[in-house]
Design an enzyme around this catalytic site. Sequence first.
Site, mmCIF file in Angstrom:
data_model
loop_
_atom_site.group_PDB
_atom_site.id
_atom_site.type_symbol
_atom_site.label_atom_id
_atom_site.label_comp_id
_atom_site.label_asym_id
_atom_site.label_seq_id
_atom_site.Cartn_x
_atom_site.Cartn_y
_atom_site.Cartn_z
ATOM 1 N N ALA A 1 0.832 -1.206 0.000
ATOM 2 C CA ALA A 1 0.000 0.000 0.000
ATOM 3 C C ALA A 1 0.867 1.258 0.000
ATOM 4 N N VAL B 1 8.601 6.237 5.137
ATOM 5 C CA VAL B 1 9.214 5.713 6.367
ATOM 6 C C VAL B 1 8.833 4.248 6.514
ATOM 7 N N SER B 2 9.825 3.407 6.814
ATOM 8 C CA SER B 2 9.483 2.000 7.047
ATOM 9 C C SER B 2 10.363 1.428 8.151
ATOM 10 N N LYS B 3 9.751 0.694 9.062
ATOM 11 C CA LYS B 3 10.562 0.173 10.171
ATOM 12 C C LYS B 3 11.442 -0.982 9.725
ATOM 13 N N HIS C 1 5.318 -7.237 5.131
ATOM 14 C CA HIS C 1 4.563 -8.504 5.104
ATOM 15 C C HIS C 1 3.973 -8.839 3.728
ATOM 16 N N GLU D 1 0.838 -15.226 -0.753
ATOM 17 C CA GLU D 1 1.120 -16.380 -1.592
ATOM 18 C C GLU D 1 0.125 -16.532 -2.752
ATOM 19 N N PHE E 1 -10.768 -19.194 -5.706
ATOM 20 C CA PHE E 1 -10.480 -18.821 -4.325
ATOM 21 C C PHE E 1 -11.778 -18.872 -3.525
ATOM 22 N N GLN F 1 -9.881 -12.130 11.072
ATOM 23 C CA GLN F 1 -10.028 -13.320 10.220
ATOM 24 C C GLN F 1 -9.086 -14.457 10.615
ATOM 25 N N HIS G 1 -7.576 -17.891 9.185
ATOM 26 C CA HIS G 1 -7.377 -18.642 7.949
ATOM 27 C C HIS G 1 -7.436 -20.116 8.335
ATOM 28 N N LEU H 1 1.548 -20.142 6.850
ATOM 29 C CA LEU H 1 0.348 -20.290 6.025
ATOM 30 C C LEU H 1 0.509 -21.340 4.932
ATOM 31 N N GLU I 1 -4.478 -20.523 0.517
ATOM 32 C CA GLU I 1 -5.797 -20.955 0.051
ATOM 33 C C GLU I 1 -5.718 -21.496 -1.381
ATOM 34 N N ARG J 1 -13.502 -18.131 4.416
ATOM 35 C CA ARG J 1 -12.598 -18.511 5.508
ATOM 36 C C ARG J 1 -13.285 -18.607 6.861
ATOM 37 N N HIS K 1 -5.151 -14.421 10.792
ATOM 38 C CA HIS K 1 -4.520 -14.094 9.517
ATOM 39 C C HIS K 1 -4.626 -12.627 9.133
ATOM 40 N N TYR K 2 -5.751 -11.996 9.438
ATOM 41 C CA TYR K 2 -6.006 -10.689 8.817
ATOM 42 C C TYR K 2 -7.005 -9.901 9.649
ATOM 43 N N ARG L 1 -13.220 -10.879 5.016
ATOM 44 C CA ARG L 1 -12.600 -10.594 3.718
ATOM 45 C C ARG L 1 -12.523 -11.866 2.882
ATOM 46 N N ASN M 1 -8.586 -10.609 -2.149
ATOM 47 C CA ASN M 1 -9.048 -9.229 -2.308
ATOM 48 C C ASN M 1 -8.092 -8.228 -1.664
HETATM 49 C C1 LIG Z 1 1.324 -15.196 4.978
HETATM 50 C C2 LIG Z 1 0.333 -14.275 4.339
HETATM 51 C C3 LIG Z 1 -0.157 -14.572 3.076
HETATM 52 C C4 LIG Z 1 -1.090 -13.731 2.466
HETATM 53 N N1 LIG Z 1 -1.553 -14.039 1.227
HETATM 54 C C5 LIG Z 1 -2.421 -13.202 0.599
HETATM 55 C C6 LIG Z 1 -2.863 -13.465 -0.729
HETATM 56 O O1 LIG Z 1 -2.469 -14.435 -1.376
HETATM 57 N N2 LIG Z 1 -3.743 -12.603 -1.287
HETATM 58 C C7 LIG Z 1 -4.194 -11.492 -0.630
HETATM 59 O O2 LIG Z 1 -4.980 -10.739 -1.206
HETATM 60 N N3 LIG Z 1 -3.764 -11.212 0.639
HETATM 61 C C8 LIG Z 1 -2.892 -12.034 1.243
HETATM 62 N N4 LIG Z 1 -2.467 -11.739 2.518
HETATM 63 C C9 LIG Z 1 -2.840 -10.452 3.126
HETATM 64 C C10 LIG Z 1 -2.002 -9.344 2.509
HETATM 65 O O3 LIG Z 1 -0.744 -9.834 2.153
HETATM 66 C C11 LIG Z 1 -1.798 -8.171 3.464
HETATM 67 O O4 LIG Z 1 -3.031 -7.755 3.971
HETATM 68 C C12 LIG Z 1 -1.156 -6.996 2.721
HETATM 69 O O5 LIG Z 1 0.002 -7.413 2.049
HETATM 70 C C13 LIG Z 1 -0.827 -5.854 3.655
HETATM 71 O O6 LIG Z 1 -0.126 -4.876 2.919
HETATM 72 P P1 LIG Z 1 0.152 -3.433 3.528
HETATM 73 O O7 LIG Z 1 0.907 -2.678 2.500
HETATM 74 O O8 LIG Z 1 -1.109 -2.885 4.033
HETATM 75 O O9 LIG Z 1 1.076 -3.721 4.790
HETATM 76 P P2 LIG Z 1 2.476 -4.496 4.941
HETATM 77 O O10 LIG Z 1 2.915 -5.159 3.696
HETATM 78 O O11 LIG Z 1 2.336 -5.318 6.151
HETATM 79 O O12 LIG Z 1 3.489 -3.316 5.189
HETATM 80 C C14 LIG Z 1 3.484 -2.563 6.384
HETATM 81 C C15 LIG Z 1 4.614 -1.563 6.329
HETATM 82 O O13 LIG Z 1 4.504 -0.683 7.431
HETATM 83 C C16 LIG Z 1 5.765 -0.496 8.009
HETATM 84 N N5 LIG Z 1 5.573 -0.142 9.421
HETATM 85 C C17 LIG Z 1 4.789 -0.751 10.331
HETATM 86 N N6 LIG Z 1 4.892 -0.136 11.529
HETATM 87 C C18 LIG Z 1 5.752 0.897 11.358
HETATM 88 C C19 LIG Z 1 6.282 1.893 12.228
HETATM 89 N N7 LIG Z 1 5.967 1.963 13.525
HETATM 90 N N8 LIG Z 1 7.163 2.789 11.715
HETATM 91 C C20 LIG Z 1 7.539 2.723 10.413
HETATM 92 N N9 LIG Z 1 7.067 1.789 9.555
HETATM 93 C C21 LIG Z 1 6.185 0.895 10.026
HETATM 94 C C22 LIG Z 1 6.492 -1.807 7.798
HETATM 95 O O14 LIG Z 1 7.882 -1.615 7.846
HETATM 96 C C23 LIG Z 1 6.004 -2.182 6.405
HETATM 97 O O15 LIG Z 1 6.812 -1.567 5.425
HETATM 98 C C24 LIG Z 1 -1.538 -12.574 3.145
HETATM 99 C C25 LIG Z 1 -1.039 -12.285 4.401
HETATM 100 C C26 LIG Z 1 -0.137 -13.133 5.005
HETATM 101 C C27 LIG Z 1 0.325 -12.808 6.397
#
Ligand SMILES: Cc1cc2nc3c(=O)[nH]c(=O)nc-3n(C[C@H](O)[C@H](O)[C@H](O)COP(=O)(O)OP(=O)(O)OC[C@H]3O[C@@H](n4cnc5c(N)ncnc54)[C@H](O)[C@@H]3O)c2cc1C
Length: 569
Positions: A16, A36-38, A45, A50, A117, A232, A234, A244, A247, A278, A346-347, A381, A385
């Site tokens: 995102a 900014v990213s930690k 994540h 997958e 799915f 959620q 899984h 994981l 699915e 799920r 999971h979510y 969810r 999606n």
């Molecule tokens: C194992 C697994 C498999 C999945 N498979 C699927 C799939 O096949 N299809 C699907 O649609 N969804 C899937 N999901 C869900 C989906 O991957 C996540 O919901 C989605 O990737 C989240 O993206 P995001 O960009 O919101 O956050 P993330 O990718 O989690 O990124 C969060 C970011 O925030 C930063 N951050 C956090 N806290 C701080 C802080 N205090 N200061 C600075 N930076 C910070 C982190 O460094 C990171 O860069 C899966 C989830 C998991 C766990």
Amino acid sequence: MNVPNHDILIVGGGGAGLRAAIAAVELDPNLSVGLVSKVYPMRSHTVSAEGGSAAVIRDDDSFDGHAFDTIKGSDFLADQDVVEIFVKEARDELIQLEHWGCPWSRDDDGRISVRAFGGMSVKRTLYAADKTGFHMLHALFQTSLKYDRIHRYDEWFGTRLLLDDNGAACGVAAINVRSGAMQAIPAKAVIICTGGGGRIFPFTTNAAIKTGDGMSMAYRAGCPLKDMEFVQYHPTGLPGTGILMTEASRGEGGYLINNKGDRYLSEYLPDKMELGPRDMVSRAFVHEERAGRVFSGPYGTYVHLDLRHLGEKKIDERIPFVRELTKNYVGIDPVYEPVPVRPVVHYMMGGIHTDITTATPIPGLYAAGETACVTMNGANRLGSNSLSELLVFGARAGQYAVEYASEVNPPSYDSLEKMAADEWQRIENAFFKNEGSERIADIRTDLQKTMEQGAGIYREQESLEATCAELLKLKERYTRVQVDDNSSVFNTELTAALELGSLLDVAETVAHSALLRRESRGSHSRMDYEERDDENFLCHSLAYRTDGDPRIEYQDVVITRWQPQERTY
Ligand SMILES: Cc1cc2nc3c(=O)[nH]c(=O)nc-3n(C[C@H](O)[C@H](O)[C@H](O)COP(=O)(O)OP(=O)(O)OC[C@H]3O[C@@H](n4cnc5c(N)ncnc54)[C@H](O)[C@@H]3O)c2cc1C
């Protein structure tokens, strides 16, 4: 100090955050974006996703079909105007991603492949084998490198959202983890993209970094967290680690088998079987467990995910990562043996309250991805999606934040510097000048235990009340946490202490929202209120922070074309 001057500051370098950054710089060639990213962005994540990402790209599919499946999956709690926008924009986003280099798996005739799915009525999940998140994040990260106006703060830990005198977001206080220095990073608008907070539970697919920091930052700044009761599970994680089993393994035809050798879902989801949503597949496991039809092992009970009939060729082609993971983590080759699996957190469907433009109630503050609740996932969810969501709403967040930033003046750095100094003072007082003897790990373990006991797959008044009471005690114990490591370079004990604060915030919103929702809907299953109650609860919960327990308010669901109906599969 060389003070950065950003128009937009994004906290979070996952899918995102990167999508928002690219959208912002593409819109205005003179714009400066801070990211900014930690952790280093490629470790976010998103990399571990997958199974795939959903969008309408085939002739047998339609936007209305995707919208209805999503709304039904949400148990009619999704805002339908949001879902309608989502399904239309998801397709363009996934094609865009291909142009940026994402190697989608393809059929023999050259078309992008789609797979089945859970809860989707046709095959509409695009994938890159079973490493979709890795390839998506890579495509986004590489694209972001084209723009030198995206200034990255890798391994900076955001601790507090900074607000100006008018209550508008004007930057973030963050610790440079490499040096330990706290700094204010000013910006005209802030976008939070910090992902979910599954680590409030003991057994989860979520990476250790998923501690809900951004949700907590917004919550502390006065922004409500929406629909937090919906967590959620899984149905297929490896016992012990929670790793994981995507699915896609069921999408490609895998079976779930109980200890009698039966495909038990025939009793619960006769039409959908393993491709049920799920929440329902996870609940079926609990019923089988209660009936004594599950296996028992060192890490609790489990059922079998049987992939043997798919054959080695298909497994290696479509779900090679599943084979890699099971071989490495449980010593099982799924070509020859069934894999032990059980439901795992999971979510989070809930998150920072935003409207359809990703704007929060705090002026200048936007949120997207798993940390946000926009709300398209409602009470449950549908798998695949989420990756599409973070592209669609990540891009929107970038665009709307740019619009906002073009109309406001940059914040004054002097006042921000003072706020950052105050924030460092707070942290020092809380963790270094404190005579307490509480350990971070003890409180975290107790937190996870009480969340599982009170707010797991099934919930009821009594257990939720006990969890809410325990959370109050844990918050009190947290004021007595002492950080022993007072070095400045990579002080991971300090970041763990800060993350524990976020976990406590997120957990209290989950437990209290769940306590007050006296119905069962989607992932929220109350044993004492087993039916869905549209008369009283066809609404979103909004949790506001107070000095005591959170205050819960409600907001109507937006219904455009699909009236709520009974949810059966
Ligand atoms: C194992 C697994 C498999 C999945 N498979 C699927 C799939 O096949 N299809 C699907 O649609 N969804 C899937 N999901 C869900 C989906 O991957 C996540 O919901 C989605 O990737 C989240 O993206 P995001 O960009 O919101 O956050 P993330 O990718 O989690 O990124 C969060 C970011 O925030 C930063 N951050 C956090 N806290 C701080 C802080 N205090 N200061 C600075 N930076 C910070 C982190 O460094 C990171 O860069 C899966 C989830 C998991 C766990």
